[in-house]
Scaffold this active site. Structure first.
Site, PDB file in Angstrom:
ATOM      1  N   SER A   1      23.961 105.357  65.411  1.00 23.09           N
ATOM      2  CA  SER A   1      23.517 105.469  66.794  1.00 23.09           C
ATOM      3  C   SER A   1      22.206 106.218  66.953  1.00 23.09           C
ATOM      4  O   SER A   1      21.569 106.620  65.994  1.00 23.09           O
ATOM      5  CB  SER A   1      24.570 106.141  67.667  1.00 23.09           C
ATOM      6  OG  SER A   1      24.684 107.502  67.292  1.00 23.09           O
TER       7      SER A   1
ATOM      8  N   GLY B   1      22.714 107.819  61.080  1.00 24.27           N
ATOM      9  CA  GLY B   1      23.247 106.816  60.166  1.00 24.27           C
ATOM     10  C   GLY B   1      22.143 106.034  59.486  1.00 24.27           C
ATOM     11  O   GLY B   1      21.062 106.556  59.212  1.00 24.27           O
ATOM     12  N   ALA B   2      22.405 104.760  59.218  1.00 21.19           N
ATOM     13  CA  ALA B   2      21.458 103.923  58.476  1.00 21.19           C
ATOM     14  C   ALA B   2      20.091 103.852  59.145  1.00 21.19           C
ATOM     15  O   ALA B   2      19.067 103.727  58.466  1.00 21.19           O
ATOM     16  CB  ALA B   2      22.037 102.516  58.309  1.00 21.19           C
ATOM     17  N   ALA B   3      20.050 103.962  60.476  1.00 20.88           N
ATOM     18  CA  ALA B   3      18.773 103.928  61.200  1.00 20.88           C
ATOM     19  C   ALA B   3      17.843 105.051  60.766  1.00 20.88           C
ATOM     20  O   ALA B   3      16.618 104.924  60.868  1.00 20.88           O
ATOM     21  CB  ALA B   3      19.030 103.997  62.698  1.00 20.88           C
TER      22      ALA B   3
ATOM     23  N   THR C   1      20.849  99.661  67.995  1.00 22.87           N
ATOM     24  CA  THR C   1      21.935 100.620  67.867  1.00 22.87           C
ATOM     25  C   THR C   1      22.482 100.890  69.262  1.00 22.87           C
ATOM     26  O   THR C   1      22.190 100.145  70.193  1.00 22.87           O
ATOM     27  CB  THR C   1      21.460 101.904  67.145  1.00 22.87           C
ATOM     28  OG1 THR C   1      22.596 102.706  66.831  1.00 22.87           O
ATOM     29  CG2 THR C   1      20.458 102.692  67.956  1.00 22.87           C
ATOM     30  N   TYR C   2      23.264 101.941  69.400  1.00 26.98           N
ATOM     31  CA  TYR C   2      23.817 102.301  70.705  1.00 26.98           C
ATOM     32  C   TYR C   2      23.529 103.768  70.979  1.00 26.98           C
ATOM     33  O   TYR C   2      23.232 104.548  70.075  1.00 26.98           O
ATOM     34  CB  TYR C   2      25.324 102.017  70.754  1.00 26.98           C
ATOM     35  CG  TYR C   2      26.119 102.836  69.763  1.00 26.98           C
ATOM     36  CD1 TYR C   2      26.687 104.045  70.145  1.00 26.98           C
ATOM     37  CD2 TYR C   2      26.276 102.411  68.449  1.00 26.98           C
ATOM     38  CE1 TYR C   2      27.401 104.810  69.224  1.00 26.98           C
ATOM     39  CE2 TYR C   2      26.986 103.163  67.532  1.00 26.98           C
ATOM     40  CZ  TYR C   2      27.547 104.363  67.926  1.00 26.98           C
ATOM     41  OH  TYR C   2      28.238 105.126  67.026  1.00 26.98           O
TER      42      TYR C   2
END
EC number: 4.1.1.11
Length: 127
Positions: A25, A73-75, A57-58
């Site tokens: 996110s 995260g992955a972002a 994402t959110y």
């Protein structure tokens, strides 16, 4: 028929953190969410002006008045603290709704404070 339109964006936001070891996110200062009309858990697109990366994402609301823009995260692999990003929310509108819809554009300074509110994005480049 419904089409997808930009509903709002945070323009020239500065990434304050990148937290790889979080579930996922983007965390955004809740005051900025209110200004842009964005909501918790809303899907957004992130455009990194420094490297051209785009991702979806959110939203997770962050502490008010903190200026936080944290990719989780992955972002976090696609941004670095200090990168300038654009955070864009979209919505599905009918043709009738689209004709009267005015997106919110919130232009930020380097400290993620509101510099300008634009009711409709001008047909020119914002520097």
């Amino acid at each position: 028929m419904y089409r997808t339109f930009m509903t709002s964006k945070l323009h020239k936001a500065t990434v304050t953190e990148a937290n790889l070891h979080y579930v996922g996110s983007i965390t955004i200062d809740e005051d900025l969410l209110d200004a842009a009309g964005m909501m918790a858990n809303e899907k957004v697109q992130i455009v990194n002006n420094h490297n051209g990366a785009r991702l979806e994402t959110y939203i997770i609301p962050g502490e008010r008045k903190s200026g936080v823009i944290c990719l989780n995260g992955a972002a976090a692999r696609l941004v670095q603290p200090g990168d300038e990003v654009i955070i864009i929310a979209y919505g599905m509108l009918s043709e009738g709704e689209a004709k009267t819809h005015t997106p919110k554009v919130v232009v930020l300074n380097k400290e993620n404070q509101i510099e300008q509110m634009i009711g409709q994005e001008p047909a020119r480049t914002i520097l």
